[in-house]
Design a protein around this motif. Structure first.
Motif, PDB file in Angstrom:
ATOM      1  N   TYR A 117      10.591  -5.222   2.607  1.00  0.00           N
ATOM      2  CA  TYR A 117       9.975  -3.983   2.129  1.00  0.00           C
ATOM      3  C   TYR A 117      10.658  -3.473   0.863  1.00  0.00           C
ATOM      4  CZ  TYR A 117       8.008   0.722   2.338  1.00  0.00           C
ATOM      5  OH  TYR A 117       7.367   1.895   2.051  1.00  0.00           O
ATOM      6  N   LYS A 118      11.986  -3.654   0.804  1.00  0.00           N
ATOM      7  CA  LYS A 118      12.732  -3.213  -0.368  1.00  0.00           C
ATOM      8  C   LYS A 118      12.306  -3.981  -1.615  1.00  0.00           C
ATOM      9  CE  LYS A 118      17.498  -2.343  -1.836  1.00  0.00           C
ATOM     10  NZ  LYS A 118      18.940  -2.464  -1.457  1.00  0.00           N
ATOM     11  N   LYS A 119      12.126  -5.305  -1.453  1.00  0.00           N
ATOM     12  CA  LYS A 119      11.682  -6.120  -2.590  1.00  0.00           C
ATOM     13  C   LYS A 119      10.291  -5.690  -3.056  1.00  0.00           C
ATOM     14  CE  LYS A 119      14.100 -10.298  -0.961  1.00  0.00           C
ATOM     15  NZ  LYS A 119      13.878 -11.657  -0.423  1.00  0.00           N
ATOM     16  N   LEU A 120       9.372  -5.540  -2.096  1.00  0.00           N
ATOM     17  CA  LEU A 120       8.001  -5.158  -2.431  1.00  0.00           C
ATOM     18  C   LEU A 120       7.963  -3.782  -3.087  1.00  0.00           C
ATOM     19  CD1 LEU A 120       6.040  -6.322   0.748  1.00  0.00           C
ATOM     20  CD2 LEU A 120       5.966  -7.346  -1.518  1.00  0.00           C
ATOM     21  N   THR A 121       8.718  -2.878  -2.539  1.00  0.00           N
ATOM     22  CA  THR A 121       8.710  -1.512  -3.057  1.00  0.00           C
ATOM     23  C   THR A 121       9.246  -1.460  -4.479  1.00  0.00           C
ATOM     24  OG1 THR A 121       8.987  -0.625  -0.828  1.00  0.00           O
ATOM     25  CG2 THR A 121       9.536   0.834  -2.651  1.00  0.00           C
ATOM     26  N   LYS A 122      10.269  -2.254  -4.764  1.00  0.00           N
ATOM     27  CA  LYS A 122      10.826  -2.274  -6.116  1.00  0.00           C
ATOM     28  C   LYS A 122       9.760  -2.728  -7.124  1.00  0.00           C
ATOM     29  CE  LYS A 122      14.481  -4.430  -8.901  1.00  0.00           C
ATOM     30  NZ  LYS A 122      15.589  -5.410  -8.909  1.00  0.00           N
ATOM     31  N   GLU A 123       9.038  -3.808  -6.795  1.00  0.00           N
ATOM     32  CA  GLU A 123       7.995  -4.306  -7.693  1.00  0.00           C
ATOM     33  C   GLU A 123       6.828  -3.323  -7.783  1.00  0.00           C
ATOM     34  OE1 GLU A 123       8.115  -7.058  -9.520  1.00  0.00           O
ATOM     35  OE2 GLU A 123      10.105  -7.598  -8.756  1.00  0.00           O
ATOM     36  N   LYS A 124       6.443  -2.788  -6.627  1.00  0.00           N
ATOM     37  CA  LYS A 124       5.312  -1.848  -6.596  1.00  0.00           C
ATOM     38  C   LYS A 124       5.627  -0.595  -7.394  1.00  0.00           C
ATOM     39  CE  LYS A 124       4.922   0.978  -3.369  1.00  0.00           C
ATOM     40  NZ  LYS A 124       5.326   2.381  -3.126  1.00  0.00           N
ATOM     41  N   ASP A 125       6.844  -0.066  -7.240  1.00  0.00           N
ATOM     42  CA  ASP A 125       7.217   1.160  -7.945  1.00  0.00           C
ATOM     43  C   ASP A 125       7.246   0.955  -9.451  1.00  0.00           C
ATOM     44  OD1 ASP A 125       7.385   2.451  -5.549  1.00  0.00           O
ATOM     45  OD2 ASP A 125       9.592   2.492  -5.457  1.00  0.00           O
ATOM     46  N   ALA A 126       7.708  -0.224  -9.898  1.00  0.00           N
ATOM     47  CA  ALA A 126       7.709  -0.521 -11.341  1.00  0.00           C
ATOM     48  C   ALA A 126       6.286  -0.537 -11.877  1.00  0.00           C
ATOM     49  CB  ALA A 126       8.391  -1.863 -11.591  1.00  0.00           C
ATOM     50  N   LEU A 127       5.366  -1.132 -11.097  1.00  0.00           N
ATOM     51  CA  LEU A 127       3.957  -1.179 -11.484  1.00  0.00           C
ATOM     52  C   LEU A 127       3.365   0.227 -11.532  1.00  0.00           C
ATOM     53  CD1 LEU A 127       1.299  -2.696 -12.053  1.00  0.00           C
ATOM     54  CD2 LEU A 127       1.049  -3.000  -9.575  1.00  0.00           C
ATOM     55  N   MET A 128       3.642   1.034 -10.517  1.00  0.00           N
ATOM     56  CA  MET A 128       3.080   2.384 -10.442  1.00  0.00           C
ATOM     57  C   MET A 128       3.603   3.269 -11.575  1.00  0.00           C
ATOM     58  SD  MET A 128       0.880   2.397  -8.113  1.00  0.00           S
ATOM     59  CE  MET A 128       0.425   0.890  -7.253  1.00  0.00           C
ATOM     60  N   THR A 129       4.856   3.089 -11.939  1.00  0.00           N
ATOM     61  CA  THR A 129       5.431   3.874 -13.034  1.00  0.00           C
ATOM     62  C   THR A 129       4.692   3.592 -14.340  1.00  0.00           C
ATOM     63  OG1 THR A 129       7.613   3.886 -11.997  1.00  0.00           O
ATOM     64  CG2 THR A 129       7.532   4.316 -14.356  1.00  0.00           C
ATOM     65  N   LYS A 130       4.411   2.309 -14.587  1.00  0.00           N
ATOM     66  CA  LYS A 130       3.682   1.936 -15.802  1.00  0.00           C
ATOM     67  C   LYS A 130       2.245   2.435 -15.756  1.00  0.00           C
ATOM     68  CE  LYS A 130       3.835  -0.241 -19.779  1.00  0.00           C
ATOM     69  NZ  LYS A 130       4.763   0.170 -20.838  1.00  0.00           N
ATOM     70  N   LEU A 131       1.621   2.326 -14.585  1.00  0.00           N
ATOM     71  CA  LEU A 131       0.253   2.820 -14.422  1.00  0.00           C
ATOM     72  C   LEU A 131       0.171   4.331 -14.642  1.00  0.00           C
ATOM     73  CD1 LEU A 131      -1.130   0.869 -11.313  1.00  0.00           C
ATOM     74  CD2 LEU A 131      -2.052   0.827 -13.640  1.00  0.00           C
ATOM     75  N   LYS A 132       1.156   5.032 -14.138  1.00  0.00           N
ATOM     76  CA  LYS A 132       1.168   6.489 -14.300  1.00  0.00           C
ATOM     77  C   LYS A 132       1.279   6.867 -15.770  1.00  0.00           C
ATOM     78  CE  LYS A 132       3.634  10.663 -12.815  1.00  0.00           C
ATOM     79  NZ  LYS A 132       2.442  11.355 -12.328  1.00  0.00           N
ATOM     80  N   SER A 133       2.109   6.117 -16.499  1.00  0.00           N
ATOM     81  CA  SER A 133       2.275   6.380 -17.924  1.00  0.00           C
ATOM     82  C   SER A 133       0.963   6.142 -18.676  1.00  0.00           C
ATOM     83  CB  SER A 133       3.378   5.484 -18.483  1.00  0.00           C
ATOM     84  OG  SER A 133       3.488   5.636 -19.870  1.00  0.00           O
ATOM     85  N   ALA A 134       0.227   5.101 -18.280  1.00  0.00           N
ATOM     86  CA  ALA A 134      -1.017   4.758 -18.974  1.00  0.00           C
ATOM     87  C   ALA A 134      -2.171   5.673 -18.588  1.00  0.00           C
ATOM     88  CB  ALA A 134      -1.385   3.303 -18.674  1.00  0.00           C
TER      89      ALA A 134
END
Length: 733
Positions: A117-134
């Motif tokens: 879950y930690k691995k998935l969350t790290k990747e997911k959070d990076a994606l969401m941060t970029k999506l939020k910016s866009a």
């Protein structure tokens, strides 16, 4: 092991000042506090909730926010940690999500899951941060789940997995502030629904114009619009296509031989479509309708910049998906999406295996459900429908409820639906279920827990009240020595029940009072058993106790011999102004009481005084005590009797002064109340009327009706009674 809990508070909501130390000795982990409504219970619970992290409301004096607040709690010599406190109130929902995760899988499985879950969350959070910016979305993850969710079991993880093939295709990018079109208030959706006719007219005209364009086309289910054209222009922008003398031929046989020519034709064709008079007229209708709602001003800006998007926007839910797919396919976001998918695929097999094994480990939560079902009497059954998803989502369990009527099939219902038909006590049973999960989870925690219970059984019927008492006993006796419990209640019956049933686990009983200066006093608890037998009989040498026994013995005579008994009438004359009130001797009262002291006998010796004089002298002594005990019943009973006698003396004199016949003042039943009604009619403008009203409000139940159910006496402040006593003392005709 916890030895002491020391509290030092100042200006914490309604608590002006409170200093107290709770000691836990001899394996007795419970302190029981009786606190009348308005004294401190809610303020105490709210302060502890802040310290536990269950509430973000910082303790302060709401009326005087400028005054400094202090809310220190020490466990032994250490400042209390928020993880070691838990507060439960029967009216407040409990977030039991963490506790579900803690025991719905073994520690080994949980460890494996946490790693993945930690691995998935790290990747997911990076994606969401970029999506939020866009997208500038207020909550990307929530919006994506809502856009693509097909059921209640959908998570962000399986949604992203399902979008993988679509994102690979390359999709149109709609760049705007996400919430300008997909607003959280639903204003845009409501506008689209209300203006469908104008929007459909616009789309029909738009598509008709496209069909006539030499570049843009829409025919036979195929469409070549602005997005397709822009993608084509992008793909030939490097010069390689036209550089090798390739060319494009449109349907009207126009040849395109350069990037610049293609761009020029695109601009001309788009302007030709969008500047069509009929299309513009329909668009103006749409924007005028938008202008009526100020919430739509940002949406208006979007479609004014891109009127061609109206075709897609009308299919609102599908457009929402297209927007997110466009962002996910964006060149600076897609690598992050691909990285997430790679990590997900690498760990998917092991993750599913962990969840499968966790689904088989059901015994713990089943035992809690069974405990709840066996002990608590409620018209519904409970089950957990989504154990795997509890672990996956790290959210609270989905409890499935079935309403049960004898002889009928159970009706599956949601908690919200059930709450509309259940009693308050039955609704509170939902909170108790969450409380059980929280406590069972904390049993396997490495830390001790201070549990603060604020009227946890209020509104329960007796069966459920006794069930929660037994569960508290379980925590005290079989809680792995992890629980230290502070029980607060304003219900005196519950206080006595706890004191009786949990006596072996009680460290101490307390009674809480608010002093005249607003500070909180925590006094030694009293009256947990039979007050008459334990607190009064055998202690009658004390004038206060002796006087307080009068209404108790009078009630006993009433129930055994009736209201016409001579002994009953004599004691009544001690409590009311009768013809013989001033002549009754202490000896007469002692003789009556001797037969009602359960064989313990009277220890009092006759002083030769009149009973009236003993009552008034004792009340005067109580009223002038510099630091009166805030709890003792006898203080309040003596004052109440004296107040009644003085008030009736005043009433009698005022009424007779009007010429009212004395013989008509001989009444049966509630003498004070009946005399008051006569007084109101005969003396309507008397300046002391408010004092008489206070006497009628404050003293009846204190003297007569609740001689055995004495909670009103305990709740009544000694300061209020002292003030009324002094006011009555100053009454003069």
């Amino acid at each position: 092991m916890i030895g002491t809990i020391k509290i030092n508070w100042k200006n914490c909501f309604g608590i002006k000042q409170l200093e107290h130390e709770f000691k836990f000795e001899n394996s007795k982990p419970i302190h029981l506090l009786y606190a009348p409504n308005g004294s401190m219970k809610t303020s105490f619970a709210k302060t502890m909730k802040f310290l536990s992290g269950q509430s973000k409301e910082k303790p302060c004096d709401k009326l005087r926010p400028h005054e400094e607040s202090k809310f220190e709690v020490f466990v032994d010599t250490n400042v209390i940690s928020k993880d070691s406190i838990f507060v439960v109130n029967g009216d407040d929902d409990i977030d039991s999500s963490a506790s579900f995760v803690n025991f719905l899988a073994s520690s080994e499985l949980k460890s494996k899951y946490d790693e993945i879950y930690k691995k998935l969350t790290k990747e997911k959070d990076a994606l969401m941060t970029k999506l939020k910016s866009a997208s500038v979305s207020s909550n990307c993850e929530k919006e994506i789940v809502e856009a693509f969710s097909s059921s209640n079991d959908t998570t962000i993880f399986n949604i992203l997995e399902g979008l993988c093939d679509k994102v690979k295709l390359g999709l149109p990018l709609y760049e705007f502030k996400y919430n300008d079109v997909f607003d959280t208030n639903g204003a845009v959706k409501n506008f689209l629904d209300a203006n469908k006719d104008n929007l459909k007219e616009y789309i029909a005209n738009y598509e008709k114009l496209l069909s006539k364009s030499s570049l843009y086309r829409s025919t036979d289910g195929f469409s070549f619009g602005t997005y397709q054209a822009s993608q084509l222009l992008k793909n030939v922008s490097d010069g390689n296509f036209f550089g090798v003398k390739h060319k494009m031929v449109l349907q009207n046989n126009v040849e395109i031989t350069s990037h610049e020519q293609l761009n020029q034709i695109m601009v001309e064709e788009q302007e030709k479509v969008l500047n069509d008079a009929k299309l513009k007229k329909t668009f103006d209708k749409i924007t005028k309708a938008i202008d009526k709602n100020t919430e739509l001003r940002f949406f208006k800006a979007v479609i004014e910049s891109h009127p061609e998007w109206i075709v897609d926007i009308l299919d609102y839910d599908e457009f929402k998906k297209k927007v997110w797919l466009g962002y996910l396919a964006k060149e600076d976001i897609k690598p992050l999406f691909d990285s997430y998918i790679q990590v997900y695929n690498d760990n998917k097999k092991e993750l599913l295996a962990v969840l499968e094994q966790a689904g088989q480990q059901q015994e713990k939560w089943k035992s809690i459900i069974n405990l709840y079902k066996d002990r608590f009497h409620v018209p519904f059954k409970v089950s957990i429908s989504n154990q795997k998803d509890i672990i996956l989502k790290q959210e609270a369990a989905k409890l499935q409820f079935s309403y049960v009527e004898e002889g009928k099939e159970p009706i599956v219902s949601s908690q919200k639906e059930l709450e509309t038909i259940l009693s308050r006590g039955e609704r509170r049973a939902f909170v108790i279920l969450q409380f059980l999960f929280e406590m069972e989870s904390r049993k396997i925690s490495p830390n001790d827990t201070i549990v603060v219970m604020d009227d946890i059984a209020d509104s329960f019927d007796y069966q459920n009240k006794y069930a929660i008492v037994e569960y508290i006993k379980d925590l005290a006796v079989r809680g792995n020595n992890k629980f230290y419990i502070l029980i607060m209640t304003h219900n005196y019956d519950f206080y006595r029940t706890i004191a009786s049933r949990l006596s072996s686990s009680l460290s101490k009983l307390w009674m809480v009072e608010r002093k005249s200066d607003g500070n909180i006093s925590v006094e030694q608890g009293q009256y947990k058993g039979d007050v008459f037998a334990n607190a009064f009989v055998g202690k009658d040498k004390d004038d206060k106790i002796f006087i307080s026994m009068i209404p108790y013995v009078r009630n006993l005579i009433e129930y055994s011999n009736g209201e016409n008994d001579d002994k009953y009438l004599l004691l009544t004359s001690c409590l009311h102004q009768k013809n013989d009130t001033l002549s009754i001797t202490e000896s007469q009262v002692i003789d009556i009481m001797k037969s009602f002291t359960r064989g313990k006998g009277m220890k009092r010796t006759d002083s030769g005084k009149k009973m009236y004089d003993i009552i008034m002298d004792t009340a005067e002594s109580v009223a002038n005590e510099p630091n009166p005990n805030l709890v003792l019943l006898q203080n309040k009973i003596v004052l109440s009797i004296a107040i009644r006698l003085m008030a009736e003396k005043y009433l009698k004199e005022k009424i007779l002064a009007t010429g009212f016949p004395e013989k008509d003042l001989e009444v049966k039943g509630t003498q004070t109340g009946q005399w008051t009604e006569i007084y109101k009619k005969k003396c309507p403008n008397d300046s002391n009327r408010t004092i008489i009203e206070r006497v009628n409000m404050m003293t009846p139940e204190l003297i007569h009706l609740n001689s055995f159910m004495y909670e009103p006496l305990i709740d009544m402040s000694i300061y209020h009674l002292t003030k009324l006593y002094k006011d009555c003392k100053n009454l003069s005709v």
